[in-house]
Design a protein around this motif. Structure first.
Motif, PDB file in Angstrom:
ATOM      1  N   VAL A 101     -55.373 -10.734  -9.546  1.00  0.00           N
ATOM      2  CA  VAL A 101     -54.855 -11.312  -8.294  1.00  0.00           C
ATOM      3  C   VAL A 101     -54.386 -12.742  -8.530  1.00  0.00           C
ATOM      4  O   VAL A 101     -53.297 -13.140  -8.110  1.00  0.00           O
ATOM      5  N   ILE A 102     -55.211 -13.508  -9.233  1.00  0.00           N
ATOM      6  CA  ILE A 102     -54.886 -14.924  -9.469  1.00  0.00           C
ATOM      7  C   ILE A 102     -53.589 -15.045 -10.279  1.00  0.00           C
ATOM      8  O   ILE A 102     -52.709 -15.837  -9.946  1.00  0.00           O
ATOM      9  N   CYS A 103     -53.466 -14.229 -11.331  1.00  0.00           N
ATOM     10  CA  CYS A 103     -52.279 -14.314 -12.192  1.00  0.00           C
ATOM     11  C   CYS A 103     -51.019 -13.876 -11.453  1.00  0.00           C
ATOM     12  O   CYS A 103     -49.938 -14.437 -11.673  1.00  0.00           O
ATOM     13  N   THR A 104     -51.136 -12.897 -10.576  1.00  0.00           N
ATOM     14  CA  THR A 104     -49.990 -12.497  -9.757  1.00  0.00           C
ATOM     15  C   THR A 104     -49.545 -13.662  -8.874  1.00  0.00           C
ATOM     16  O   THR A 104     -48.345 -13.959  -8.757  1.00  0.00           O
ATOM     17  N   MET A 105     -50.511 -14.354  -8.271  1.00  0.00           N
ATOM     18  CA  MET A 105     -50.171 -15.506  -7.420  1.00  0.00           C
ATOM     19  C   MET A 105     -49.501 -16.619  -8.225  1.00  0.00           C
ATOM     20  O   MET A 105     -48.572 -17.272  -7.743  1.00  0.00           O
ATOM     21  N   ILE A 106     -49.964 -16.820  -9.456  1.00  0.00           N
ATOM     22  CA  ILE A 106     -49.353 -17.850 -10.306  1.00  0.00           C
ATOM     23  C   ILE A 106     -47.885 -17.492 -10.575  1.00  0.00           C
ATOM     24  O   ILE A 106     -46.983 -18.322 -10.424  1.00  0.00           O
ATOM     25  N   GLY A 107     -47.644 -16.233 -10.952  1.00  0.00           N
ATOM     26  CA  GLY A 107     -46.279 -15.782 -11.243  1.00  0.00           C
ATOM     27  C   GLY A 107     -45.365 -15.929 -10.033  1.00  0.00           C
ATOM     28  O   GLY A 107     -44.212 -16.389 -10.157  1.00  0.00           O
ATOM     29  N   GLN A 108     -45.866 -15.580  -8.860  1.00  0.00           N
ATOM     30  CA  GLN A 108     -45.054 -15.684  -7.636  1.00  0.00           C
ATOM     31  C   GLN A 108     -44.733 -17.145  -7.324  1.00  0.00           C
ATOM     32  O   GLN A 108     -43.623 -17.478  -6.904  1.00  0.00           O
ATOM     33  N   MET A 109     -45.711 -18.013  -7.557  1.00  0.00           N
ATOM     34  CA  MET A 109     -45.502 -19.439  -7.271  1.00  0.00           C
ATOM     35  C   MET A 109     -44.443 -20.041  -8.200  1.00  0.00           C
ATOM     36  O   MET A 109     -43.545 -20.765  -7.750  1.00  0.00           O
ATOM     37  N   ILE A 110     -44.533 -19.724  -9.489  1.00  0.00           N
ATOM     38  CA  ILE A 110     -43.563 -20.301 -10.429  1.00  0.00           C
ATOM     39  C   ILE A 110     -42.173 -19.722 -10.174  1.00  0.00           C
ATOM     40  O   ILE A 110     -41.167 -20.414 -10.339  1.00  0.00           O
ATOM     41  N   ALA A 111     -42.110 -18.472  -9.737  1.00  0.00           N
ATOM     42  CA  ALA A 111     -40.812 -17.882  -9.390  1.00  0.00           C
ATOM     43  C   ALA A 111     -40.148 -18.681  -8.266  1.00  0.00           C
ATOM     44  O   ALA A 111     -38.951 -18.989  -8.328  1.00  0.00           O
TER      45      ALA A 111
END
Ligand SMILES: Nc1ncnc2c1ncn2[C@@H]1O[C@H](COP(=O)(O)OP(=O)(O)O)[C@@H](O)[C@H]1O
Ligand SMILES: [Mg+2]
Length: 206
Positions: A101-111
């Protein structure tokens, strides 16, 4: 260490404070005695300006980052919203079971950041905070820039990969999950990831 000091890096010191009854932090770039006074003043003003500009643009691009309350260029200080929460570094260390979950949120934020043509310049899990509402937030924009191209985005992703390799190597597939989420949301992700490979190739031969 002063009691309200919460961070001290090579460039700046961060203190807890209040601003009009709101919880805030001050990030202060202290004068460096080893630099010529004119150069020192110039650098502190320029870096403070950059950090504020990138932080404001990142918020406008939909990336949760501190609201800027006040800026004092001569003093080299930025007063901003205090984000109550946990660093992503600590969250991943303490709750590796939440890594997906955390890594998905990181990817979405950097996108979001990169879709807004903004780079961060120092993407590490210590510069990400999960706030008390569970939102993924980004801080520490002093090495960032706006109106950037694919090269800078590639460098951002490469730096994040290195950060994961050094800090979270025990979490299987963590960085892969970041990239998967990033690729879904970032419009030019293919070109950025090609840049990342190019950057790695260059590093091998220099
Ligand atoms: N707005 C903020 N809200 C909460 N904590 C913050 C905030 N800004 C900085 N910090 C804390 O202070 C530390 C150092 O701030 P940072 O901007 O990352 O400066 P540095 O360049 O020294 O890394 C951060 O890792 C974080 O723990
Ligand atoms: Mg930092």
């Amino acid at each position: 260490m002063e009691s309200n000091e919460i961070g001290r890096g090579a460039e700046a010191t961060v203190y807890r404070t209040t601003y009009r009854n709101r919880n805030a932090v001050v990030k202060h770039r202290e004068p460096k005695g080893y630099r010529h006074p004119d150069l020192d003043r110039h650098l502190r003003i320029a870096r403070t300006k950059t950090e504020v500009r990138v932080m404001i643009d990142a918020r406008a691009a939909g990336v949760r980052s501190p609201v800027v309350y006040d800026v004092d260029l001569e003093d080299g200080s930025i007063t901003m919203e205090y984000l109550k929460g946990t660093s992503v570094k600590d969250a991943l260390d303490e709750h590796p079971e939440d890594a997906d979950v955390i890594c998905t949120m990181i990817g979405q934020m950097i996108a979001k950041l990169h879709n807004g043509k903004i780079c961060h310049g120092d993407l590490t899990t210590s510069n990400m905070i999960i706030d008390e509402h569970g939102n993924m937030c980004l801080i520490d924009f002093s090495l960032g820039d706006t109106r950037i191209g694919l090269e800078e985005m590639g460098v951002d992703i490469r730096l994040l990969e290195r950060a994961f390799t050094s800090a979270h190597s025990t979490i299987e597939g963590a960085f892969h999950n970041v990239i998967e989420a990033y690729s879904k949301d970032m419009k030019q992700s293919k070109q950025v990831l090609a840049k990342v490979e190019e950057i790695k190739g260059r590093a091998r031969y220099t």
